[in-house]
Design a protein around this motif. Sequence first.
Motif, PDB file in Angstrom:
ATOM      1  N   ARG A 287       0.712  -1.052   0.588  1.00 28.76           N
ATOM      2  CA  ARG A 287       0.174   0.310   0.281  1.00 28.76           C
ATOM      3  C   ARG A 287       0.886   1.167   0.071  1.00 28.76           C
ATOM      4  O   ARG A 287       0.587   2.452   0.147  1.00 28.76           O
ATOM      5  CB  ARG A 287      -1.075   0.139   0.672  1.00 28.76           C
TER       6      ARG A 287
ATOM      7  N   THR B  64      -3.977  -6.321   0.262  1.00 30.53           N
ATOM      8  CA  THR B  64      -5.108  -5.256  -0.309  1.00 30.53           C
ATOM      9  C   THR B  64      -6.662  -5.629  -0.499  1.00 30.53           C
ATOM     10  O   THR B  64      -6.756  -6.327  -1.661  1.00 30.53           O
ATOM     11  CB  THR B  64      -4.659  -3.999  -1.019  1.00 30.53           C
TER      12      THR B  64
ATOM     13  N   CYS C 277      -3.468  -6.608  -5.647  1.00 26.07           N
ATOM     14  CA  CYS C 277      -3.928  -6.095  -4.665  1.00 26.07           C
ATOM     15  C   CYS C 277      -3.937  -7.826  -3.800  1.00 26.07           C
ATOM     16  O   CYS C 277      -4.046  -7.193  -2.180  1.00 26.07           O
ATOM     17  CB  CYS C 277      -5.394  -6.407  -4.827  1.00 26.07           C
TER      18      CYS C 277
END
Length: 211
Positions: free
Chosen positions: A9, A205, A200
């Motif tokens: 991130r 994430t 991701c």
Amino acid sequence: MYTLFYYPRNASLAPHFVLKALNVPYQLELVDRKKLVQKSAQYLQMNPTGRIPTLVDDDFILFESAAICLYLCEKHPNGHLIPTEPQAKADFYQWLMYLTTTLQNELMVYYYPERHTQSAIMYDDIVHTQQSRIRECLELLNRYIGEKVYMVNEQFTVCDCYMFMLCIWADELKNPPLSFKNLNRYLKGLAKHPAIKAVCDNEQTDLCAYK
């Protein structure tokens, strides 16, 4: 084989998207921010800014997220992550510069108010002010996106990679990107892109909000 020094991130997210979208061989090297590894003597030899990310390409070392993205795209033009037609390319650079020099900067002030004052009693005021400034940026982007699927030239580009990264950063704001109608539709569409989904998932994430 590229090596991307990253942290989940962090600003390494956009280059990670680009590497995956280009489908080129790469490996990840975690830079543990919790242990301040980015400030270690070994890391600073590669990246004197002490920030993440850093890209290593054989004996060539590059830092700054947007610079890494552009370098990768220019090395792999068949990936079509930068428009080639002059006006579309200018439009691409315009929005990439807006994301990197305006929205990203405003987010950095929001997250690190202590870097912008010597008085701790000013932290809350800075954070409150940044909420408004970031909302103005998102309002502008929401108007611009309109019904577009991608930011420029009707194709997936580095701008979309960068935009998705910054919007993930902004998801805790009082007025997060998903609270804007056009951005909501646009970002949920991007979340389905194979490169976005794969990265991701790799960086753990959660994209549940984008379904």
